[in-house]
Write a protein that holds these residues in place. Structure first.
Motif, short mmCIF file in Angstrom:
data_model
loop_
_atom_site.label_atom_id
_atom_site.label_comp_id
_atom_site.label_asym_id
_atom_site.label_seq_id
_atom_site.Cartn_x
_atom_site.Cartn_y
_atom_site.Cartn_z
N ASN A 82 2.76 -5.58 -2.29
CA ASN A 82 1.42 -5.53 -2.86
C ASN A 82 0.83 -4.13 -2.75
O ASN A 82 1.23 -3.33 -1.91
N HIS A 83 -0.11 -3.88 -3.68
CA HIS A 83 -0.80 -2.58 -3.74
C HIS A 83 0.18 -1.43 -3.95
O HIS A 83 0.26 -0.49 -3.16
N TYR A 139 0.83 -1.21 0.00
CA TYR A 139 0.00 0.00 0.00
C TYR A 139 0.86 1.27 0.00
O TYR A 139 0.74 2.13 0.86
N GLY A 197 -1.87 -6.76 -6.64
CA GLY A 197 -2.40 -5.41 -6.76
C GLY A 197 -1.46 -4.43 -7.40
O GLY A 197 -1.44 -3.25 -7.02
N ASN A 198 -0.66 -4.87 -8.38
CA ASN A 198 0.24 -3.98 -9.09
C ASN A 198 -0.16 -3.92 -10.56
O ASN A 198 -1.31 -4.26 -10.91
N GLY A 202 -4.40 -9.65 -8.83
CA GLY A 202 -4.68 -8.25 -9.10
C GLY A 202 -3.70 -7.58 -10.03
O GLY A 202 -3.51 -6.36 -9.96
N ASN A 203 -3.05 -8.32 -10.92
CA ASN A 203 -2.14 -7.75 -11.90
C ASN A 203 -2.74 -7.89 -13.30
O ASN A 203 -3.93 -8.13 -13.46
N TYR A 215 -8.35 -9.47 -4.11
CA TYR A 215 -7.88 -8.64 -5.21
C TYR A 215 -8.68 -8.95 -6.47
O TYR A 215 -9.38 -9.94 -6.56
N LYS A 216 -8.50 -8.11 -7.43
CA LYS A 216 -9.10 -8.35 -8.73
C LYS A 216 -8.32 -9.48 -9.42
O LYS A 216 -7.10 -9.59 -9.29
#
Length: 1492
Positions: free
Chosen positions: A128-129, A107, A151-152, A174-175, A202-203
């Motif tokens: 992450n993030h 984050y 998350g990147n 999430g990538n 995450y996505k």
């Protein structure tokens, strides 16, 4: 300023101490004791004051306003650091924290992984993030085991994680990872146990939305314990993934082989065409060469004799009277020798011409082959991409039935303008193939970008959206040479990563057009320019091209006038830019009669994701100049072959020139051809008196096939045996002085026996049938050590491509080969070539691998090829003395090996490939006992041998060899073999595969398998799911071949490259289910020699038809048992000439001959039977009105040898339709258990001795039943519905009559039996008449020859009682006593032995109570007899005549019951005995009411 900063810093430190329970005042003294610090949410804007805590090991900072990492220089002992939910933009300031083990920077706003090189002890890293785009900077972190990059903005994994071998947990959720192939990079992380790509927090990555995502990951990472937070440690899950993947690999392997097969077929057609086209030139060359050698012989004889004139040289047309005149004028004309030389020169010119013609055809053939391979070159990579992406990229070839194919076709034609191409001579375009590209990954991106654009523009009008979509042609860079790789990259990854041009315009935009000329003209010009330099025929290749049609979302598009100014910076607010053709440089406008140029534009799209590749079209230009093709330009050659002198033909002029040269003077008279040689002939031909004086011998142009005692010619130096019939040169041996040998234009197939020619310098072996280059070169090396010139062209060599180098490298004394001088460069290349044809330690090291396990890769390549490309062993193995034991994979493809050697020590070799070599034998592998995969494609091996010890073999491939068969026990010990590929060989039988029980895949296409029986060799291979037999003779010989194979191999899933669907399986069952064929019999017997077979026993097999071919093979079959099947006719049995006994009980026989009846004519009963076979209505006859119209008396007789026929329980109701009258020699007929109501249609059975119609529905006999005198001896009518016994007067010879269990009630009916005076045995029990005892005495009295009644012998006492009773009755009648009042109980006609028993309430078996009555009485005597009758019925066959008929078949005089007691195994006896029991007591298990 500094003071204020210090004050601020103090406040921060105070806040730090307060949050951690420390005293600010005492922090300097107590700070060294603090190991953990934490700061959450606020109050710590930057990292300060950590120097007060020198022993700090853990620091946690969460949700602060920190923008940079600093102030950690003094934290040398720090092991765990948390700086999360802050504003960090760069990783820095950690160089001094070398003891750091855990780092949490999630984050933040970090965009790059950097400055971590010194943290070599780091084990946990959470980033992450953040905004990281690439995985990098982790090379030195060897101890890293937990990495979180969720998350990147990471889109590619690559090989960046390869150094982190200890990694156990990896989170990449999430990538933007979208490629399955990219995920395979994780296979090198052998310790990875926990992987997340789709963590619920995450996505999901785009790759997680693809089909078969989990299967793909689990197959490639078998050690995973958790995937996307789910437990996947179960073996069942791993096995399911492995099984699914292996099925896909097998499927695509099958499809790739199908593509290769189609290519080979096309190449074979081209080769056949080439051979046909070369046939005429070859014929001309032979004729001209023959004439040339004749002249050369004449010239040599002239020189030897010193004469310039010869009688043989006179023209055959010169009259004898003018011969003297020609001799006188010979001095005025050029001498004969000069004429011969002139004609020889002319012949040589013609030979050169035809040789050029052959070379020209060969050149065009190579161009055609090149183009054909090019057109197929994309198909296999397409399939491999499908496999690697597990079907998420799919290619579909279109046909005329597909709407999208027709749309593409019309689109291309609409965008072709003749005016644009006329300068190249192009008049049209022909679309040859269209392939649809379904890339799920790119489509998701495309749709996502469009949706984002529509949302940003707030556009909801579908019409406006559709106007922004366009189908355009991608403009390839003509300078890019590797167009195929570029195309594949576009189709797989899109346009973003595929631009290979150095031009910035191409990297920044995707260039497209709506004009075929803008797309293609640069390529055509470039090819023409290159070909002008080369001056070659390759300019034909410009005719063929490939178009990539893309769906493009143009978005906001504007016009640009200059191409150079096109870039995103100049057009920041638009998605695409277009340039009309008139503004393009080098645009050829000229005069034209169309307005196409006004519509033609070039587009530049800035966002690569808005261009979706959708179709690939292969096309060919139609030109004014006809293309050079094997199927066009040389068609006239074939015409010439049939019409050699037809006017207007291309080669007719050349043929005339040949004729003129052949007619030139001098014209040589043909000499008589010799077929054998003797001493006198040799001396005469050589014009010598002693063998040792013969120096030259010319045997050209004879019909010799043998040369005897040639070794006597010790002085022979020159020998010519061209144009003869030699198949070998065994007789040419030990001619130690021979220097020249011409053996051209023969049929030599081998050089074995060719020996002792140490001085031979010139050898001509052209125009023969030599094939095995290795063997023949070895022979020449050993026997001709002084050879200077060698001619071996025009032979069908097996490996012609490397033949020249092989010969030059082995025969080092050669100066000329095939008439061409050998250069020094060729010699050097040949020596290098020969050196590489042997397996050495160096070649083993260069082409081997030491990996212990096969990599998990989705490909159909051989494992040896995969392993040696991924990781070669390298020269470091020399450091170890046992280096050869480490080798597990060996790939020696294309090394031109002639034999396999030096593998004795490779005991641990698992995967080996020796494809495309010159191997002739499978030798040298005996020590490689751990071999699992072996590939030997493209060699010259003729026999599978030397692999009996390779028991661990799982895959064997020997395509494109010379195999002729499979040895019987070759595969018996291979208990793990599951894939066998033997395509393109000469195999004729599959018998060697009978015990290959573990086979799953079998590829044996394009062999010589011809007969159906070969399929039966595969029936025991229950695991076989893929079979490819395409191109074998059986495919054309066997009618309904595909259904035939599917029926006999029900476990198959794919046949000949096509999946087997359920309807096909059903059709196969319908067509072949129930067919008794000679193949089935051969399968059961184990051989196909049926001539000795006498019995055919095939019961309970659902047989519906009989098809035995060839019939003469079954001529000795005399006994057939097809009981309990589904036959409706005698089918093919009628053609068996010598059948004597035929058993067809329990079938559905309707007629002897198969009859076709329209559905509309079927009765309700027949329709019922078709739906419900158990209904019992097997055959329903015509109505009584028209029954007589179907009488078959005029039909010819059949089955002349048939004597015994069993047709019990067939549902027969009409004997006329059965056509039994055609069986003229029938003696015994069994029809029990049917639905017969009338005995008819048996008039022509004049020799019939026994008729069994028990258990039918006969009520009475009509006039035609026994209208003619009959030879019938026994008639069985039990269990019918008879009430009357009339119409039996013609049964003059009847001896046995069985009438039990009918409905005879009147004594008068029994009196009608008086007419059968020959009757000896009679049964009437079970009839209502038997309720009264009078019938027995009456029958005994009226039938004087009766010996057996109701199973009880008729002795003299019984006959006396009968006579006494009836004499008393006659006396009473004479006294006028009414017979009607006489006692009828029978008790008064003889002595009473016991009081009668009255039966009132006894349940009798079989439903007797129904008609016996409640007051029926039996005396003990009658009851006794009844019990005896039952015993007789169950055990004693009553048909003596039938027994007699069976005696010759069994070779014994014993009755069937005795046979059964003595365990005689004859099936005939068993059939007969069973049918007797069924016929007499059929229905004992039914209620009596049903039987009556």
């Amino acid at each position: 300023m500094i003071e204020s900063e210090n004050l601020h810093q103090e406040e921060i430190i105070k806040e730090l101490c307060l949050c951690n329970g420390l005293s600010y005042e005492m922090v300097k003294q107590e700070g060294s004791d603090t190991t953990n610090l934490e700061m959450f949410f606020s109050g710590y804007p930057r990292i300060v004051g950590l120097s007060l805590f020198p022993n700090l090991t853990s620091l946690t900072i969460v949700a602060q306003d920190i923008k940079e990492i600093s102030g950690l220089e003094t934290c040398l002992l720090l092991k765990e650091l948390w700086i999360a939910e802050c504003f960090i933009e760069k990783i820095e300031g950690l160089q001094g924290c070398r003891n750091l083990e855990k780092l949490y920077l999630y984050y933040n706003k970090i965009s790059k992984i950097e400055n971590l090189e010194k943290l070599i002890r780091l084990e946990v890293l959470w980033l992450n993030h953040n905004a990281i785009k690439n995985i990098e900077g982790l090379q030195t972190l060897k101890n890293l085991n937990d990495l979180n990059l969720a998350g990147n903005l990471i889109s590619c994994i690559g090989r960046c994680l390869d150094p982190n071998e200890q990694l156990e947990r990896l989170n990449l959720s999430g990538n933007q990872i979208c490629s399955f192939k990219d995920l395979t990079n994780l296979t090198r992380l052998h310790h990875l146990k926990d992987l997340s790509l789709n963590d619920p927090q995450y996505k999901a990555n785009p790759v997680c939305l693809l089909c078969n995502y989990s299967t793909h990951v689990l197959y490639h990472l078998p050690c995973l314990q958790r995937l996307d937070t789910f437990d996947v440690s179960s073996n069942q899950i791993k096995e399911l993934a492995d099984t699914t993947t292996m099925k896909k690999i097998m499927y695509y392997n099958m499809r790739i082989k199908t593509v290769q097969r189609h290519l080979n077929e096309d190449l074979e057609k081209l080769n056949d065409r080439k051979c046909k086209l070369q046939k005429l030139p070859e014929e001309r060359l032979k004729v001209l060469s023959f004439a040339r050698k004749n002249l050369e012989r004449e010239l040599a004889e002239l020189k030897r004799s010193g004469k310039g004139h010869s009688d043989r040289c006179n023209s055959s047309k010169v009259p004898e009277l003018e011969e003297s005149k020609s001799c006188e004028t010979v001095t005025e004309e050029p001498n004969l020798q000069q004429k011969i030389l002139i004609k020889l020169n002319a012949l040589n010119e013609r030979i050169v011409f035809w040789n050029k013609k052959i070379d020209e055809i060969e050149t065009i053939y190579r161009i055609e082959v090149k183009q054909k391979k090019k057109s197929h070159s994309l198909l296999i990579p397409f399939l491999l991409i499908e496999l690697e992406t597990v079907g998420n990229i799919h290619f579909e070839e279109g046909t005329r039935s597909d709407d999208w194919f027709n749309s593409c076709y019309e689109l291309i034609l609409s965008r072709f303008c003749t005016w644009d191409f006329r300068m190249y001579g192009i008049t049209g375009v022909k679309v040859k193939r269209v392939i649809k590209v379904n890339n799920r990954i790119l489509r998701l991106k495309f749709e996502e970008k469009i949706q984002k654009f529509l949302d940003d523009e707030d556009m909801h009008d579908s019409e406006s959206y559709r106007k922004m979509l366009e189908c355009l042609f991608y403009v390839f860079d003509p300078e890019v040479t590797v167009k195929k790789k570029h195309l594949m990259k576009i189709l797989e990854k899109g346009f973003k990563e595929s631009e290979t041009s150095k031009l910035p315009l191409r990297k920044e935009t995707v260039i497209l057009t709506n004009s075929l000329s803008i797309c293609e003209c640069p390529r055509i010009e470039l090819l023409q320019y290159k070909d002008e330099k080369k001056n070659s025929l390759d300019h034909e290749l410009f005719r063929h091209g490939i178009l990539l049609i893309a769906k493009v979302f143009l978005g906001q598009s504007v016009q640009a006038n200059e191409v150079d100014s096109v870039n995103q910076a100049n057009y920041p607010m638009v998605n695409s830019v277009f340039v009309p053709r008139k503004y393009l440089l080098n645009s050829f406008m000229g005069q034209r009669n169309c307005d196409c140029s006004f519509r033609q534009c070039k587009w530049f799209v800035f966002d690569h994701d808005l261009v979706l590749p959708e179709y690939i079209a292969e096309f060919e230009y139609i030109t004014m100049v006809k293309a050079h093709s094997l199927f066009s330009s040389f068609n006239n050659i074939i015409v010439e072959e049939s019409k050699k002198k037809s006017e207007g033909s291309v080669l007719s002029h050349e043929l005339k020139l040949d004729d003129e040269v052949m007619k030139m003077e001098p014209r040589i008279k043909p000499r008589p051809k010799l077929t054998n040689l003797d001493d006198k002939t040799i001396l005469s031909l050589a014009r010598a008196s002693v063998y040792s004086h013969i120096v030259s011998l010319n045997l050209h142009g004879n019909s010799l096939s043998k040369l005897r005692d040639l070794s006597k010619l010790t002085g022979l130096r020159k020998l010519n045996i061209s144009f003869n019939e030699f198949t070998c040169l065994d007789d040419v041996y030990h001619l130690y002085n021979l220097e020249s040998l011409d053996a051209s234009h023969n049929h030599v197939i081998t050089l074995e026996g060719f020996r002792g020619l140490v001085k031979l310098k010139h050898l001509d072996l052209s125009w023969n049938q030599l094939k095995k280059s290795g063997d023949e070169i070895n022979m020449l090396c050993k026997q001709t050590t002084s050879l200077l010139t060698l001619d071996i062209h025009h032979n069908p060599w097996q490996k012609p491509a490397t033949l020249r180098l092989s010969v030059i490298g082995r025969l080092k004394t050669l100066t000329h080969l095939d008439g061409i001088l050998i250069s020094e460069e060729e010699t050097t290349a040949a020596m290098k070539f020969i050196t590489g044809t042997k397996i050495t330690q160096l070649s083993l090291l260069r082409h081997s691998s030491t990996r212990e396990e096969r990599p998990r890769v989705l490909t159909t390549w051989p494992s040896a090829k995969i392993l040696t490309q991924i990781s070669k062993s390298g020269p470091y193995l020399h450091l170890n003395g046992n280096w050869y034991l480490k080798i597990t994979a060996l790939n020696l493809d294309g090394q031109h090996l002639f034999e396999i050697t030096n593998l004795e020590k490779l005991e641990n070799l698992k995967w080996a490939s020796f494809s495309n070599n010159n191997l002739t034998k499978m030798e040298g592998l005996e020590s490689c006992i751990n071999l699992e995969e072996l590939t030997l494609d493209g060699n010259c091996i003729s026999k599978i041998e030397g692999i009996s010890r390779l028991t661990k073999l799982t895959r064997l491939s020997m395509n494109n060899n010379l195999l002729t068969g499979l040895e019987k026990h070759t595969f018996d010990n291979m208990l793990h073999l599951h894939s066998l590929s033997l395509e393109n060989n000469r195999i004729t039988s599959l018998s060697g595969l009978q015990k290959a029980f573990t086979l799953i895949e079998l590829y044996i296409s394009n062999n010589y398998i011809a007969v159906n029986q070969e399929i039966y060799n595969l029936k025991g291979i229950y695991n076989l799911v893929i079979l490819d037999m395409y191109g074998n003779i059986i495919v054309w010989n066997q009618e309904n071949y595909r259904l035939f194979v599917i029926f006999h191999l029900p476990e198959l899933k794919a046949l000949d490259g096509i999946s087997i669907e359920t309807p096909e399986t059903e059709n196969a069952k319908d067509l072949f289910g129930g067919r008794l064929t000679s193949d089935m019999i051969a399968e059961r017997q184990g051989h196909s020699n049926f001539t000795q077979m006498q019995e055919l026993n095939w019961t309970s097999s659902f047989i519906r038809t009989v098809d035995l071919i060839p019939l003469d093979q079954f001529r000795n079959v005399c006994n057939v048992n097809l009981q309990n099947n589904k036959l409706t006719s005698f089918s093919g049995l009628i053609y068996l000439p010598n059948v004597k006994v035929l058993c067809l009980n329990y079938n559905h026989i309707e007629s002897i001959m198969p009859r076709l009846k329209p559905q509309a004519h079927l009765t309700s009963r027949q329709l019922l039977y078709q739906k419900v076979p158990s209904s019992g209505y097997g055959q329903q006859g015509a109505s009584k009105i028209n029954r007589d119209t179907v009488v078959c008396e005029n039909l010819p007789p059949i089955m002349h040898s048939l004597e015994v026929l069993h047709l019990g329980y067939n549902g027969i109701c009409n004997l006329i339709q059965l056509q039994l009258n055609r069986l003229r020699n029938l003696k015994f007929l069994f029809l029990q258990g049917n639905e017969i109501s009338q005995v008819e249609g048996l008039d022509n059975l004049v020799v019939l001795q026994e008729l069994v119609v028990d258990h039918n529905r006969i009520r009475a006999f009509n006039d035609s039943a026994f209208a003619k005198p009959s030879s019938l001896l026994a008639l069985h009518l039990e269990e019918n519905r008879l009430r009357e016994l009339g119409k039996l007067q013609h049964l003059l010879k009847l001896e046995k009559l069985f009438l039990g269990y009918n409905k005879i009630q009147d004594m008068a009916e029994l009196e009608k039996l008086d007419v059968i005076s020959s009757l000896r045995e009679l049964t009437v029990y079970g009839n209502p008449i038997c309720r009264k005892a009078l019938h027995r005495h009456m029958l005994i009295f009226r039938l004087p020859n009766l010996q057996m009644l109701d199973g009880v012998p008729v002795n003299s006492d019984a006959r006396m009682k009968a006579e006494f009773q009836f004499s008393e009755l006659q006396a009473k009648k004479n006294l006028c006593i009414a017979v009607n009042n006489a006692p009828m109980d029978g008790g008064s006609f003889g002595p009473v032995k016991a009081p009668p028993l009255k039966i009132t309430n006894v349940i009798l078996p079989g439903g007797f109570n129904h008609y016996l009555g409640s007051d029926f009485t039996l005396t003990p005597e009658v009851e006794d007899k009844k019990n005896k009758n039952a015993g007789i019925l169950t055990s004693n066959p009553r048909s003596i005549h039938a027994e007699t008929a069976f005696r010759p078949l069994r070779g014994s005089n014993l009755s069937p019951s005795v046979l059964s007691q003595q365990n005689i195994t004859s099936q005939t006896a068993q059939i007969y005995q069973n049918n007797n029991e069924e016929g007499r007591m059929a229905g004992n298990d039914f209620p009596r009411s049903n039987r009556m």
